[in-house]
Design an enzyme around this catalytic site. Structure first.
Site, PDB file in Angstrom:
ATOM      1  N   GLY A 183      -1.792   1.970  -5.725  1.00  0.00           N
ATOM      2  CA  GLY A 183      -1.714   2.277  -7.148  1.00  0.00           C
ATOM      3  C   GLY A 183      -0.512   3.081  -7.582  1.00  0.00           C
ATOM      4  N   GLU A 225      -5.427  -5.096  -8.708  1.00  0.00           N
ATOM      5  CA  GLU A 225      -5.309  -5.329  -7.262  1.00  0.00           C
ATOM      6  C   GLU A 225      -6.671  -5.314  -6.588  1.00  0.00           C
ATOM      7  OE1 GLU A 225      -0.826  -3.542  -6.480  1.00  0.00           O
ATOM      8  OE2 GLU A 225      -2.551  -2.219  -6.275  1.00  0.00           O
ATOM      9  N   ALA A 268       0.861  -1.188   0.000  1.00  0.00           N
ATOM     10  CA  ALA A 268       0.000   0.000   0.000  1.00  0.00           C
ATOM     11  C   ALA A 268       0.890   1.228   0.000  1.00  0.00           C
ATOM     12  CB  ALA A 268      -0.911   0.018   1.224  1.00  0.00           C
ATOM     13  N   ASP A 269       0.313   2.350  -0.407  1.00  0.00           N
ATOM     14  CA  ASP A 269       1.068   3.606  -0.447  1.00  0.00           C
ATOM     15  C   ASP A 269       0.739   4.522   0.728  1.00  0.00           C
ATOM     16  OD1 ASP A 269       2.207   2.817  -2.938  1.00  0.00           O
ATOM     17  OD2 ASP A 269       0.227   3.188  -3.792  1.00  0.00           O
ATOM     18  N   GLY A 327       2.188   1.899  -8.102  1.00  0.00           N
ATOM     19  CA  GLY A 327       2.798   1.039  -9.117  1.00  0.00           C
ATOM     20  C   GLY A 327       1.924   0.859 -10.344  1.00  0.00           C
TER      21      GLY A 327
HETATM   22  C1  A5P Z   1       0.804  -1.015  -6.933  1.00  0.00           C
HETATM   23  O1  A5P Z   1      -0.079  -0.493  -7.832  1.00  0.00           O
HETATM   24  C2  A5P Z   1       0.603  -0.428  -5.555  1.00  0.00           C
HETATM   25  O2  A5P Z   1      -0.705  -0.526  -5.125  1.00  0.00           O
HETATM   26  C3  A5P Z   1       1.559  -1.092  -4.596  1.00  0.00           C
HETATM   27  O3  A5P Z   1       0.919  -2.072  -3.834  1.00  0.00           O
HETATM   28  C4  A5P Z   1       2.150  -0.044  -3.760  1.00  0.00           C
HETATM   29  O4  A5P Z   1       2.693   0.940  -4.605  1.00  0.00           O
HETATM   30  C5  A5P Z   1       3.199  -0.557  -2.771  1.00  0.00           C
HETATM   31  O5  A5P Z   1       4.451  -0.619  -3.360  1.00  0.00           O
HETATM   32  P1  A5P Z   1       5.786  -0.647  -2.479  1.00  0.00           P
HETATM   33  O6  A5P Z   1       5.676  -1.879  -1.616  1.00  0.00           O
HETATM   34  O7  A5P Z   1       6.861  -0.730  -3.507  1.00  0.00           O
HETATM   35  O8  A5P Z   1       5.827   0.616  -1.691  1.00  0.00           O
END
Ligand code: A5P
Length: 227
Positions: A98, A106, A86-87, A100
């Site tokens: 999101g 997801e 998660a962010d 990523g």
């Molecule tokens: C991907 O779209 C995101 O929802 C990721 O789950 C989120 O960016 C977590 O990435 P990190 O673990 O690299 O921080």
């Protein structure tokens, strides 16, 4: 002191301990989940009967390369547990995801899972969502500048770019990162954004985490929705 990568590894290993001995596992996306997929692959190599459902082409490629059996993208899947990153995470365990770009897949995998585990480090915790992260919104390329005008009622939308070009999701869509500031009612914002034609999905995950594992220098904390 453990560095950032070591914290990601530790929290990914903590998630392994939450899994049943085998079953269908949703594979999230991101740099933290990468460690989890590696650990799951090692468990498969030791004989555990895990089957994965990946949330991105990147996670599919990583999992396939280390021998995790995978289900097709079409579904439906009876997923026992999904482990994702998660962010931003608030006190109620609502999430922004999101960064990523994998938010739509997801969310589909999340709602297909009996249990959802989020792995992150303490830098992701916020009192209110939107304080530190924009809300990613996946939109159809057709008419996206019109969609953008509607998004602008809720904040400042910025078209995500990668190497100068508009970023494309695994499904060929665009992403607007919507800078909102602290969000009073994330559930209402998610609902309102879904009313805009052209919006495919948002990165707001409301009440979708059953367990959040947070790594910091002192160890791994377990957070559950009811404290
Ligand atoms: C991907 O779209 C995101 O929802 C990721 O789950 C989120 O960016 C977590 O990435 P990190 O673990 O690299 O921080």
């Amino acid at each position: 002191l453990p560095d950032r990568e070591e914290l990601k590894r530790r929290v990914a290993l903590a998630a392994m301990e939450e899994l049943p001995g085998g079953g269908i596992i949703g594979l999230g996306t991101g740099s933290t989940v990468r460690y989890f997929i590696d650990a799951l692959g090692a468990a498969v190599a030791r004989g555990h009967a895990y089957v994965g459902v990946p949330t991105s082409d990147a996670s599919r490629a990583q999992a396939a390369a280390i021998g995790i059996p995978l289900l097709a993208d079409d579904g439906p899947w009876a997923i026992d547990v999904t482990v994702d990153g998660a962010d931003e995470i608030d006190d109620a365990l609502n999430l922004v995801k999101g960064a990523g770009g994998a938010l739509t897949r997801e969310k589909i995998v999340n709602v297909s899972s009996r249990r959802n585990i989020i792995i992150a480090n303490d830098s992701k915790l916020s009192e209110r969502l939107g304080e530190r992260q924009p809300v990613p919104v996946e939109v159809l390329p057709f008419g996206h500048l019109s969609t953008r005008q509607h998004l602008a009622r809720f904040g400042t939308p910025l078209l995500r770019r990668q190497d100068g070009d508009p970023f494309r999701t695994d499904s060929g869509h665009l992403i607007y990162d919507l800078r909102t500031g602290a969000i009073d009612d994330p559930r209402a914002l998610d609902a309102a954004l879904h009313q805009i034609p052209g919006v495919i999905e948002t990165g707001l995950f409301i009440a979708r985490a059953d367990l959040v594992l947070i790594a910091d220098e002192t160890g791994v904390r377990r957070l559950t929705p009811h404290g």
